[in-house]
Design an enzyme around this catalytic site. Structure first.
Site, short mmCIF file in Angstrom:
data_model
loop_
_atom_site.label_atom_id
_atom_site.label_comp_id
_atom_site.label_asym_id
_atom_site.label_seq_id
_atom_site.Cartn_x
_atom_site.Cartn_y
_atom_site.Cartn_z
N ASN A 9 0.86 -1.19 0.00
CA ASN A 9 0.00 0.00 0.00
C ASN A 9 0.90 1.23 0.00
O ASN A 9 1.46 1.60 1.02
CB ASN A 9 -0.90 -0.04 1.25
CG ASN A 9 -1.74 1.21 1.40
OD1 ASN A 9 -1.83 2.03 0.48
ND2 ASN A 9 -2.36 1.37 2.56
N TRP A 10 1.02 1.86 -1.16
CA TRP A 10 1.94 3.00 -1.28
C TRP A 10 1.38 4.29 -0.70
O TRP A 10 2.08 5.30 -0.63
CB TRP A 10 2.31 3.22 -2.76
CG TRP A 10 3.15 2.14 -3.35
CD1 TRP A 10 3.71 1.08 -2.68
CD2 TRP A 10 3.55 2.01 -4.72
NE1 TRP A 10 4.44 0.30 -3.55
CE2 TRP A 10 4.35 0.85 -4.81
CE3 TRP A 10 3.32 2.74 -5.87
CZ2 TRP A 10 4.91 0.42 -6.02
CZ3 TRP A 10 3.87 2.32 -7.08
CH2 TRP A 10 4.66 1.16 -7.14
N LYS A 11 0.10 4.28 -0.34
CA LYS A 11 -0.55 5.48 0.22
C LYS A 11 -0.31 6.70 -0.70
O LYS A 11 -0.17 6.52 -1.90
CB LYS A 11 -0.08 5.72 1.65
CG LYS A 11 -0.24 4.45 2.51
CD LYS A 11 -0.07 4.65 3.97
CE LYS A 11 -0.25 3.32 4.68
NZ LYS A 11 -0.22 3.42 6.13
N HIS A 93 -9.76 1.05 4.87
CA HIS A 93 -8.47 1.24 5.53
C HIS A 93 -8.68 2.19 6.72
O HIS A 93 -9.48 3.12 6.65
CB HIS A 93 -7.45 1.81 4.54
CG HIS A 93 -6.06 1.81 5.11
ND1 HIS A 93 -5.63 2.78 5.98
CD2 HIS A 93 -5.04 0.95 4.96
CE1 HIS A 93 -4.38 2.51 6.33
NE2 HIS A 93 -3.99 1.39 5.72
N GLU A 95 -7.06 4.60 7.79
CA GLU A 95 -6.87 6.03 7.50
C GLU A 95 -8.13 6.62 6.86
O GLU A 95 -8.48 7.78 7.09
CB GLU A 95 -5.62 6.22 6.60
CG GLU A 95 -4.35 6.04 7.43
CD GLU A 95 -3.14 5.52 6.66
OE1 GLU A 95 -3.12 5.58 5.43
OE2 GLU A 95 -2.21 5.02 7.34
N GLU A 164 -5.51 -5.14 10.39
CA GLU A 164 -4.51 -4.11 10.65
C GLU A 164 -4.85 -3.40 11.96
O GLU A 164 -5.65 -2.44 11.95
CB GLU A 164 -4.48 -3.08 9.51
CG GLU A 164 -4.16 -3.68 8.16
CD GLU A 164 -3.61 -2.62 7.22
OE1 GLU A 164 -2.46 -2.75 6.80
OE2 GLU A 164 -4.34 -1.66 6.92
N GLY A 170 2.14 2.19 10.86
CA GLY A 170 3.09 3.30 10.75
C GLY A 170 3.76 3.67 12.07
O GLY A 170 4.38 4.73 12.17
N SER A 209 3.15 -2.15 10.36
CA SER A 209 4.60 -2.19 10.59
C SER A 209 5.24 -3.53 10.23
O SER A 209 6.19 -3.97 10.89
CB SER A 209 4.92 -1.80 12.03
OG SER A 209 4.49 -0.48 12.29
N GLY A 230 2.81 -1.16 4.33
CA GLY A 230 2.82 0.26 3.98
C GLY A 230 4.25 0.73 3.77
O GLY A 230 4.84 0.53 2.71
N GLY A 231 4.83 1.32 4.80
CA GLY A 231 6.15 1.95 4.71
C GLY A 231 7.20 1.11 3.99
O GLY A 231 7.89 1.61 3.08
P1 PGA Z 1 2.64 0.29 7.67
O1 PGA Z 1 1.21 0.50 6.96
O2 PGA Z 1 3.21 -1.00 7.12
O3 PGA Z 1 3.43 1.48 7.29
O4 PGA Z 1 2.39 0.19 9.14
C1 PGA Z 1 0.33 -0.57 6.74
C2 PGA Z 1 -0.95 -0.08 6.12
O5 PGA Z 1 -1.42 1.02 6.46
O6 PGA Z 1 -1.55 -0.77 5.28
#
Ligand code: PGA
Length: 247
Positions: A9-11, A93, A95, A164, A170, A209, A230-231
């Site tokens: 997930n590149w956001k 998600h 967010e 998640e 994050g 994470s 994500g990251g």
């Molecule tokens: P993260 O994000 O790996 O940076 O914690 C995961 C996500 O939001 O899908």
């Protein structure tokens, strides 16, 4: 045998240059037999789709609006995403739930819209730190999953769930493999009440994470079928290392 996936997930990150080098870096080393997908931001879907053509990589979108077309300024529909080459769409998600106030109703509409248009929804569920401390984890997951099942008991055939925990996204804090396994088994049991068959075939990914150091212990657990990253998915080498942890 359930499918296992690692999804990146590149956001809201990347530009043409960065996406080109990220995808090229991944393609050098990605084992073609493992299931892997990237989720670029909307403006780069077509470009990323061209870069991954004839490769083993798949693509998804990070969001959708649950109408096929019309006067919805600024929104993007399922048919448009399908047309750009998306096979998956993230739905719910944390967010989106927290920053954009998406509730269970709109998340369910998006989920069903994605399926209606021939793509696979990746439903993100998970509790906040406060909900975990208050002993509400199971209640939260039940509400998030049952709101999808209410309308269609077989909703989770041809679907994916990503667990998640919001406190792990994050933050560098990961659920322990045991903690995650226990929650994944609980999620599968909720789906099994509607359909044993769907629960058995449903990939449940862990997210929050995930990195190249913790992925293999997480993915080794019986109910953890890969990860939503994500990251670490913004670094080709780290992401490929995570993909290689699929057993
Ligand atoms: P993260 O994000 O790996 O940076 O914690 C995961 C996500 O939001 O899908």
């Amino acid at each position: 045998m359930r499918q296992q996936w690692v999804m990146g997930n590149w956001k809201m990150n990347g530009n043409h240059q960065e996406i080109k080098s990220l995808v090229q870096g991944m393609l050098v080393d990605i084992p073609p037999t493992l299931n892997c997908a990237i989720f670029p931001a909307f403006p780069y879907l077509s470009y990323a789709g061209e870069l991954i053509q004839n490769s083993s990589l798949h693509m998804g979108a990070q969001n959708v609006y649950p109408q096929a077309s019309g006067a919805y300024t600024g929104e993007v529909s399922g048919p448009m995403l399908k047309d750009t080459g998306c096979r998956f769409v993230l739905v719910g998600h944390s967010e989106r739930r927290q920053l954009f106030k998406e509730n269970e109703k709109i998340v369910a509409e998006k989920f069903h819209h994605v399926k209606e248009h021939g793509m696979i929804p990746v439903l993100c569920v998970g509790e906040t730190q406060k909900e975990r401390e208050d002993g509400l984890t199971e209640d939260v997951l039940l509400a998030q999953i049952n709101s999808i099942l209410e309308e269609a008991p077989r909703a989770f055939s041809q679907s994916i769930i990503a667990y998640e925990p919001v406190w792990a996204i994050g933050t560098g804090k990961t659920a322990s493999p045991e903690q995650a396994q226990e929650t994944h088994a609980f999620i599968r049991s909720i789906v099994a009440k509607a359909s044993e068959q769907d629960a058995g075939a449903l990939p449940i990914l862990y997210g929050g994470s995930v990195n190249e150091n913790n992925a293999s212990a997480l993915f080794a657990k019986p109910d953890i079928d890969g990860g939503l990253v994500g990251g670490a998915s913004l670094n080709a080498q780290k992401f490929v290392e995570i993909i290689k942890c699929i057993n």
